[in-house]
Design an enzyme around this catalytic site. Structure first.
Site, mmCIF file in Angstrom:
data_model
loop_
_atom_site.group_PDB
_atom_site.id
_atom_site.type_symbol
_atom_site.label_atom_id
_atom_site.label_comp_id
_atom_site.label_asym_id
_atom_site.label_seq_id
_atom_site.Cartn_x
_atom_site.Cartn_y
_atom_site.Cartn_z
ATOM 1 N N GLY A 38 0.816 -1.217 0.000
ATOM 2 C CA GLY A 38 0.000 0.000 0.000
ATOM 3 C C GLY A 38 0.849 1.266 0.000
ATOM 4 O O GLY A 38 0.624 2.185 -0.799
ATOM 5 N N ILE A 48 8.776 -9.113 -3.522
ATOM 6 C CA ILE A 48 8.949 -10.558 -3.731
ATOM 7 C C ILE A 48 8.290 -10.971 -5.072
ATOM 8 O O ILE A 48 8.759 -11.857 -5.751
ATOM 9 C CB ILE A 48 8.415 -11.350 -2.510
ATOM 10 N N ASP A 108 13.511 -11.757 -2.664
ATOM 11 C CA ASP A 108 12.976 -12.253 -1.406
ATOM 12 C C ASP A 108 13.908 -11.734 -0.311
ATOM 13 O O ASP A 108 15.101 -12.049 -0.301
ATOM 14 C CB ASP A 108 12.969 -13.788 -1.446
ATOM 15 N N LEU A 109 13.375 -10.938 0.614
ATOM 16 C CA LEU A 109 14.213 -10.312 1.644
ATOM 17 C C LEU A 109 14.954 -11.336 2.494
ATOM 18 O O LEU A 109 16.001 -11.035 3.067
ATOM 19 C CB LEU A 109 13.358 -9.423 2.554
ATOM 20 N N GLY A 113 9.758 -3.098 2.692
ATOM 21 C CA GLY A 113 9.423 -4.522 2.499
ATOM 22 C C GLY A 113 9.257 -5.285 3.801
ATOM 23 O O GLY A 113 9.725 -4.869 4.855
ATOM 24 N N TYR A 145 5.424 -8.160 15.408
ATOM 25 C CA TYR A 145 5.659 -7.158 14.355
ATOM 26 C C TYR A 145 6.344 -5.916 14.944
ATOM 27 O O TYR A 145 7.334 -5.418 14.400
ATOM 28 C CB TYR A 145 4.301 -6.811 13.726
ATOM 29 N N LYS A 180 10.162 -4.180 14.336
ATOM 30 C CA LYS A 180 10.440 -2.773 13.986
ATOM 31 C C LYS A 180 11.485 -2.198 14.946
ATOM 32 O O LYS A 180 12.354 -1.431 14.534
ATOM 33 C CB LYS A 180 9.148 -1.958 13.990
HETATM 34 C C1 15L Z 1 1.126 -0.374 11.135
HETATM 35 O O1 15L Z 1 2.322 -0.399 11.453
HETATM 36 C C2 15L Z 1 0.603 -1.216 10.044
HETATM 37 O O2 15L Z 1 1.532 -1.378 8.994
HETATM 38 C C3 15L Z 1 -0.723 -0.747 9.512
HETATM 39 O O3 15L Z 1 -1.305 -1.807 8.785
HETATM 40 C C4 15L Z 1 -1.662 -0.265 10.628
HETATM 41 O O4 15L Z 1 -2.012 -1.355 11.448
HETATM 42 C C5 15L Z 1 -0.959 0.803 11.440
HETATM 43 O O5 15L Z 1 0.265 0.325 11.930
HETATM 44 C C6 15L Z 1 -1.805 1.307 12.619
HETATM 45 O O6 15L Z 1 -1.319 1.297 13.748
HETATM 46 O O7 15L Z 1 -2.923 1.753 12.387
#
Ligand code: 15L
Length: 270
Positions: free
Chosen positions: A12, A33, A49-50, A70, A134, A138
């Site tokens: 996106g 990818i 592919d990362l 990515g 996730y 980060k």
């Molecule tokens: C993010 O880091 C995500 O990539 C996105 O899909 C949303 O979930 C966003 O955070 C969010 O916190 O709204």
């Protein structure tokens, strides 16, 4: 800055940034990818592919600046996050070092610090409070970015992106929304500003309800144009359709915090 690679180009954010950065840099290469469905004939695409260092090295060869979008971009199980975001992030920075890339702009996320209560205002130096695997990935990306910046001389900018889109979609997003133009502005600061060594900025537009002190970004000249309050009626109407969420509504990370939560709700005030 002559040559720029965007990873995650089919996603996106990648799709919008491909359009916004077109013509800004003489050579724009895009990678993912799989080939983006909407790839234009004049776009230079390299599949990678990362999780595969050789493929990543091939994608970054001859490039001066990378916008690393990515990997997995939502809350997913560890088995998916590990190859795409942890190993993938190491591969990206290591490939950048080997190929003598000068700058990396890393798409970090608000979920690296999602477990701060909404009533707390935090700056970019707030301790990590990841709200998901996730979010952990980060925080890892920010850490490995600083290693490659201070040890290997790469110039690195981490953007803790809030919620990217044309408009804020609910109550939480009124505080953390960023529009595509403002994100492109932050990316350009990371790729071009002469004083960048290693920085973290919040990826947010000019939102009255923001929980974040984004002073470092302003110091580098960031002037966001988006105002979340312009969309307040639509966002609050959409909010009414959402179920109440005791934990998610308290913390900045929203449902990423309440998902699988079995901690102590009494600590929710801290
Ligand atoms: C993010 O880091 C995500 O990539 C996105 O899909 C949303 O979930 C966003 O955070 C969010 O916190 O709204």
């Amino acid at each position: 800055m002559q040559s720029v690679l965007i990873t995650g180009a089919a996603g996106g954010i990648g799709t919008r940034l491909r359009a916004l950065l077109k013509g800004v840099y003489p050579q724009l290469r895009v990678s993912d990818i799989r080939r983006p469905a909407d790839l234009a004939p004049d776009e230079n695409f390299v599949a990678a592919d990362l999780a595969d260092l050789k493929q990543v090295e091939h994608a970054v060869a001859g490039i001066e600046g990378i916008v690393h979008l990515g990997g997995i971009s939502v809350d997913r199980p560890w088995g998916e996050v590990l190859p795409a975001n942890i190993i993938g992030c190491y591969n990206l920075f290591e490939a950048a070092r080997r190929q003598k890339v000068k700058r990396v702009v890393f798409a970090s996320s608000n979920h690296a610090v999602g477990f701060y209560p909404r009533r707390r205002r935090i700056g970019v130096d707030a301790k990590v409070r990841a709200d998901s695997y996730y979010g952990v990935s980060k925080a890892f990306g920010e850490a490995i970015g600083s290693l490659y910046a201070y040890k290997h001389g790469l110039r690195v900018t981490c953007l803790r992106i809030g919620n990217f889109g044309d408009a804020p979609i609910d109550h939480r997003r009124l505080a953390i929304w960023i529009n595509p133009e403002d994100l492109a502005q932050l990316v350009r600061i990371g790729l071009e500003h002469p004083d960048i060594r290693y920085e973290i900025f919040f990826g947010t537009s000019n939102n009255e309800r923001s929980w974040w002190d984004n002073e470092p970004a302003f110091r580098y000249g960031y002037r966001p144009s988006g105002r979340a309050e312009d969309y307040v009626d639509a966002a609050m109407t959409a909010q009414k359709a959402l179920p109440p969420d005791r934990i998610g509504d308290w913390y900045q990370g929203g449902t990423y915090c309440s998902s699988e939560f079995d901690g102590d709700p009494e600590l929710a005030g801290t």
